[in-house]
Design a protein around this motif. Structure first.
Motif, PDB file in Angstrom:
ATOM      1  N   ARG A   1      74.522 110.776  36.761  1.00 54.01           N
ATOM      2  CA  ARG A   1      75.606 111.448  35.687  1.00 54.01           C
ATOM      3  C   ARG A   1      75.383 110.943  34.211  1.00 54.01           C
ATOM      4  O   ARG A   1      75.974 111.226  33.577  1.00 54.01           O
ATOM      5  CB  ARG A   1      77.019 111.226  36.093  1.00 54.01           C
ATOM      6  CG  ARG A   1      77.549 111.865  37.432  1.00 54.01           C
ATOM      7  CD  ARG A   1      78.814 111.960  37.626  1.00 54.01           C
ATOM      8  NE  ARG A   1      79.249 110.563  38.318  1.00 54.01           N
ATOM      9  CZ  ARG A   1      79.366 110.629  39.705  1.00 54.01           C
ATOM     10  NH1 ARG A   1      79.013 111.771  40.469  1.00 54.01           N
ATOM     11  NH2 ARG A   1      79.773 109.347  40.304  1.00 54.01           N
ATOM     12  N   GLU A   2      74.330 110.053  34.222  1.00 55.42           N
ATOM     13  CA  GLU A   2      74.070 109.590  33.075  1.00 55.42           C
ATOM     14  C   GLU A   2      72.777 110.297  32.389  1.00 55.42           C
ATOM     15  O   GLU A   2      71.389 110.176  33.100  1.00 55.42           O
ATOM     16  CB  GLU A   2      73.394 108.244  33.079  1.00 55.42           C
ATOM     17  CG  GLU A   2      72.938 107.476  31.955  1.00 55.42           C
ATOM     18  CD  GLU A   2      73.612 107.416  30.685  1.00 55.42           C
ATOM     19  OE1 GLU A   2      73.394 107.852  29.385  1.00 55.42           O
ATOM     20  OE2 GLU A   2      75.159 107.032  30.914  1.00 55.42           O
ATOM     21  N   PRO A   3      72.992 111.031  31.428  1.00 59.12           N
ATOM     22  CA  PRO A   3      72.011 112.165  31.035  1.00 59.12           C
ATOM     23  C   PRO A   3      70.386 111.640  30.540  1.00 59.12           C
ATOM     24  O   PRO A   3      69.618 112.089  31.298  1.00 59.12           O
ATOM     25  CB  PRO A   3      72.622 112.811  29.784  1.00 59.12           C
ATOM     26  CG  PRO A   3      74.182 112.831  29.892  1.00 59.12           C
ATOM     27  CD  PRO A   3      74.177 111.281  30.704  1.00 59.12           C
ATOM     28  N   ALA A   4      70.489 110.595  29.884  1.00 56.41           N
ATOM     29  CA  ALA A   4      69.318 110.009  29.597  1.00 56.41           C
ATOM     30  C   ALA A   4      68.332 109.593  30.980  1.00 56.41           C
ATOM     31  O   ALA A   4      67.311 109.878  31.040  1.00 56.41           O
ATOM     32  CB  ALA A   4      69.283 108.749  28.656  1.00 56.41           C
ATOM     33  N   LEU A   5      69.141 108.848  31.933  1.00 58.93           N
ATOM     34  CA  LEU A   5      68.437 108.405  33.177  1.00 58.93           C
ATOM     35  C   LEU A   5      68.135 109.743  34.010  1.00 58.93           C
ATOM     36  O   LEU A   5      66.825 109.585  34.462  1.00 58.93           O
ATOM     37  CB  LEU A   5      69.406 107.409  33.788  1.00 58.93           C
ATOM     38  CG  LEU A   5      68.857 106.509  35.071  1.00 58.93           C
ATOM     39  CD1 LEU A   5      67.489 106.007  34.644  1.00 58.93           C
ATOM     40  CD2 LEU A   5      69.667 105.738  35.491  1.00 58.93           C
ATOM     41  N   ALA A   6      68.979 110.498  34.230  1.00 58.45           N
ATOM     42  CA  ALA A   6      68.528 111.467  35.062  1.00 58.45           C
ATOM     43  C   ALA A   6      67.441 112.354  34.427  1.00 58.45           C
ATOM     44  O   ALA A   6      66.375 112.943  34.997  1.00 58.45           O
ATOM     45  CB  ALA A   6      69.775 112.693  35.052  1.00 58.45           C
ATOM     46  N   GLY A   7      67.514 112.773  33.123  1.00 59.19           N
ATOM     47  CA  GLY A   7      66.302 113.316  32.408  1.00 59.19           C
ATOM     48  C   GLY A   7      65.132 112.588  32.602  1.00 59.19           C
ATOM     49  O   GLY A   7      63.895 113.212  32.854  1.00 59.19           O
TER      50      GLY A   7
ATOM     51  N   ILE B   1      65.135 117.027  45.874  1.00 62.85           N
ATOM     52  CA  ILE B   1      65.579 115.660  45.598  1.00 62.85           C
ATOM     53  C   ILE B   1      66.536 115.387  44.515  1.00 62.85           C
ATOM     54  O   ILE B   1      67.305 114.763  44.664  1.00 62.85           O
ATOM     55  CB  ILE B   1      64.192 114.961  45.174  1.00 62.85           C
ATOM     56  CG1 ILE B   1      63.255 114.986  46.585  1.00 62.85           C
ATOM     57  CG2 ILE B   1      64.547 113.618  44.789  1.00 62.85           C
ATOM     58  CD1 ILE B   1      61.995 114.494  46.216  1.00 62.85           C
ATOM     59  N   LEU B   2      66.603 116.112  43.333  1.00 58.68           N
ATOM     60  CA  LEU B   2      67.329 115.843  42.407  1.00 58.68           C
ATOM     61  C   LEU B   2      68.871 116.311  42.768  1.00 58.68           C
ATOM     62  O   LEU B   2      69.738 115.815  42.539  1.00 58.68           O
ATOM     63  CB  LEU B   2      67.071 116.740  41.162  1.00 58.68           C
ATOM     64  CG  LEU B   2      65.810 116.192  40.534  1.00 58.68           C
ATOM     65  CD1 LEU B   2      65.390 117.323  39.492  1.00 58.68           C
ATOM     66  CD2 LEU B   2      65.999 114.864  39.794  1.00 58.68           C
ATOM     67  N   ALA B   3      68.973 117.576  43.545  1.00 59.74           N
ATOM     68  CA  ALA B   3      70.369 117.566  44.421  1.00 59.74           C
ATOM     69  C   ALA B   3      70.712 116.683  45.077  1.00 59.74           C
ATOM     70  O   ALA B   3      72.129 116.245  45.332  1.00 59.74           O
ATOM     71  CB  ALA B   3      70.070 119.174  44.988  1.00 59.74           C
ATOM     72  N   ARG B   4      69.716 116.012  45.949  1.00 60.87           N
ATOM     73  CA  ARG B   4      70.248 114.936  46.904  1.00 60.87           C
ATOM     74  C   ARG B   4      70.835 114.011  45.996  1.00 60.87           C
ATOM     75  O   ARG B   4      71.748 113.260  46.494  1.00 60.87           O
ATOM     76  CB  ARG B   4      69.105 114.432  47.683  1.00 60.87           C
ATOM     77  CG  ARG B   4      68.564 115.536  48.655  1.00 60.87           C
ATOM     78  CD  ARG B   4      67.447 115.276  49.261  1.00 60.87           C
ATOM     79  NE  ARG B   4      67.518 114.159  50.447  1.00 60.87           N
ATOM     80  CZ  ARG B   4      66.533 113.717  51.070  1.00 60.87           C
ATOM     81  NH1 ARG B   4      65.330 113.607  50.778  1.00 60.87           N
ATOM     82  NH2 ARG B   4      66.922 112.573  51.942  1.00 60.87           N
ATOM     83  N   PHE B   5      70.182 113.416  44.763  1.00 62.79           N
ATOM     84  CA  PHE B   5      70.524 112.394  44.289  1.00 62.79           C
ATOM     85  C   PHE B   5      71.868 112.459  43.467  1.00 62.79           C
ATOM     86  O   PHE B   5      72.787 111.684  43.345  1.00 62.79           O
ATOM     87  CB  PHE B   5      69.429 112.299  43.123  1.00 62.79           C
ATOM     88  CG  PHE B   5      68.004 111.538  43.542  1.00 62.79           C
ATOM     89  CD1 PHE B   5      68.065 111.134  44.654  1.00 62.79           C
ATOM     90  CD2 PHE B   5      67.181 111.489  42.687  1.00 62.79           C
ATOM     91  CE1 PHE B   5      66.744 110.536  45.049  1.00 62.79           C
ATOM     92  CE2 PHE B   5      65.776 110.845  42.860  1.00 62.79           C
ATOM     93  CZ  PHE B   5      65.783 110.312  44.196  1.00 62.79           C
ATOM     94  N   ARG B   6      72.230 113.726  43.136  1.00 66.60           N
ATOM     95  CA  ARG B   6      73.289 114.140  42.664  1.00 66.60           C
ATOM     96  C   ARG B   6      74.606 114.262  43.356  1.00 66.60           C
ATOM     97  O   ARG B   6      75.702 114.486  43.029  1.00 66.60           O
ATOM     98  CB  ARG B   6      73.506 115.380  41.743  1.00 66.60           C
ATOM     99  CG  ARG B   6      72.445 115.504  40.632  1.00 66.60           C
ATOM    100  CD  ARG B   6      72.520 116.575  39.741  1.00 66.60           C
ATOM    101  NE  ARG B   6      71.862 116.564  38.444  1.00 66.60           N
ATOM    102  CZ  ARG B   6      70.220 116.841  38.378  1.00 66.60           C
ATOM    103  NH1 ARG B   6      69.785 117.677  39.503  1.00 66.60           N
ATOM    104  NH2 ARG B   6      69.473 116.718  37.457  1.00 66.60           N
TER     105      ARG B   6
END
Length: 496
Positions: free
Chosen positions: A324-330, A359-364
């Motif tokens: 949920r931290e945009p800079a880290l997720a990006g 994977i990104l969906a799993r992380f979220r």
């Protein structure tokens, strides 16, 4: 578990199955018409949430592959599930949790006190597959065979007719089948260890050669030990899950299990004496299990480590919070798509973009509370296999390694921060890492060089000046490794 005083009429079982709420998924096949074709050793949460769920989906079209679930030592699963006719609930932890009753387990045994029944089931001609989820230590492995000094193996070599180890049970069942003129079963390890089928085969052959060289030769000639790879996050069962399931079912379940919706099972197509049509229910059959293992290590585990160290420095608690931290997720997404995926020799048919999306969906997934500090454990062991191989490949190909170095530098800052806070590291090299100078005045060249002297982690990559220079730059970019400094470093990495 639920109290034994709970009446059977208020407990999940074949008798109460028809009374469950309509929104609860239940077996869509006649369980009484299924036949046991699989023996599984180690029916813990992962097996029951993963492989048994695949088999449950298969039994409607092929009833020959129901499961006999065998615990090696503990009677807990047997005592929980036998009064429930082998039924249990799988909770899928997504945005809206879903409950599904699994019916694939038709028999539950404890080898410790039902050894004769276990042997007879292994010798049943209908059984053509034996699977295992017993964790790496349960295999009693040595570097190239079986650990002959392990107490369970010592005991089994002395009394092979009443084994206690998984290796002993596999050998005893195969010996009985040979003696009865039956074809061997295929043995499929479903534990996440490199070359699991190959290592298990070598262990069984090593063990049987010590007992009966002719049996070993028969196994070597006739039996198969395919490799596999499995993946799905399966949190432990707790009282909150039991309460949630009881509320959803209207009856109690002694031992429900839970997992994320995502699941992957890749199996080497090397079976003898028939196999279940696993491809019908989403299992990938491949001759390149190592390629799938490598993709998982680099595209899943490496970003996990990046989130762990950079997110922990930002005082973030869980993977979902970090995303949920945009800079880290990006940053993590670019790391996966632009730096890691190009380094991979992918198995045939593997879609890296779809894999990254999953994977990104799993992380979220907010329903999975995966702690960053837990992922951060054992960094000295994880970084070489998760990130440093990709770094070496990128250097060999002449690609930039600046973004790849940032999580490694994050680990170094994390180690220093934990030491300054007097927080013990969970790491095999904890004592060595604690001995590095962790004074507050960070100097990139000095600090990085101290870490690079850890040959167990960085050799031979540490001898490459390009890597050392890039790592010093990444370390300096993180500054004093406060949340604000890490956020600035991530923003800078995004702009490159």
């Amino acid at each position: 578990m639920i109290s034994p005083a709970v009446p059977d009429s208020r407990r999940l079982s074949a008798a109460t199955l028809a009374d469950l709420p309509q929104e609860v998924a239940v077996p869509d096949y006649d369980r009484a018409g299924t036949r046991i074709g699989i023996v599984h050793f180690g029916p813990g949460a992962f097996h029951r949430a993963h492989q048994a769920a695949y088999i449950d989906a298969l039994l409607g079209s092929d009833p020959d592959w129901a499961i006999s679930a065998v615990s090696l030592h503990s009677a807990g699963v047997r005592d929980a599930l036998r009064p429930q006719d082998g039924l249990y609930t799988l909770a899928l932890l997504g945005q809206a949790p879903q409950l599904r009753v699994i019916g694939a387990i038709r028999e539950v045994l404890c080898a410790r006190d039902e050894g004769h029944a276990v042997l007879e089931r292994l010798a049943d001609p209908q059984v053509r597959l034996v699977t295992l989820t017993i964790t790496e230590k349960g295999y009693c492995l040595s570097a190239d065979g079986v650990d002959a000094s392990h107490p369970d193996i010592v005991r089994d070599l002395a009394t092979p007719d009443v084994p206690v180890s998984a290796i002993g049970w596999l050998a005893a069942g195969l010996r009985l089948r040979r003696d009865r003129g039956l074809a061997p079963y295929t043995v499929l390890s479903c534990d996440n260890l490199a070359d699991n089928g190959g290592r298990l085969r070598r262990a069984v052959l090593d063990y049987t050669r010590r007992l009966d060289p002719e049996l070993a030769a028969w196994i070597e000639r006739e039996a198969a030990f395919p490799r596999s790879m499995v993946d799905s996050i399966t949190p432990a069962t707790d009282d909150a899950l039991r309460a949630q399931v009881a509320m959803g079912l209207g009856v109690a379940d002694a031992w429900p299990v839970q997992r994320e919706p995502y699941t992957q099972w890749v199996v080497e197509d090397d079976f003898r004496n028939g196999r279940p049509p696993l491809e019908r229910v989403g299992v990938t059959l491949s001759g390149d299990i190592a390629g799938y293992d490598r993709a998982k290590l680099r595209l899943l585990n490496a970003p996990h480590s990046a989130l762990a160290y950079l997110g922990a420095l930002m005082e973030i608690e869980t993977v979902a919070d970090a995303m949920r931290e945009p800079a880290l997720a990006g940053f993590v997404e670019r790391l996966m798509r632009e730096d890691i995926a190009p380094s991979l020799a992918l198995p045939q048919g593997f879609d890296p973009d779809a894999y990254v999306d999953a994977i990104l969906a799993r992380f979220r997934n907010p329903a999975i509370r995966h702690l960053l500090l837990q992922i951060a454990w054992d960094g000295s062991q994880k970084l070489p296999v998760r990130l440093l191989g990709t770094l070496a490949d990128a250097l060999a190909a002449g690609r930039s390694i600046d973004r790849l170095c940032l999580p490694v530098a994050g680990w170094m800052h994390f180690v220093r921060r934990q030491a300054r806070r007097d927080v013990a590291l969970v790491d095999p090299l904890a004592e060595t890492l604690a001995g590095i100078d962790h004074s507050a005045d960070a100097d990139a060249a000095r600090d990085v060089d101290a870490f690079l002297r850890l040959d167990a982690v960085f050799a031979p990559l540490s001898a490459d000046a390009r890597f050392a220079d890039a790592l010093r730059r990444a370390y300096a970019t993180l500054g004093d490794a406060t949340p604000a400094a890490v956020a600035r470093a991530l923003a800078g990495a995004e702009s490159r």
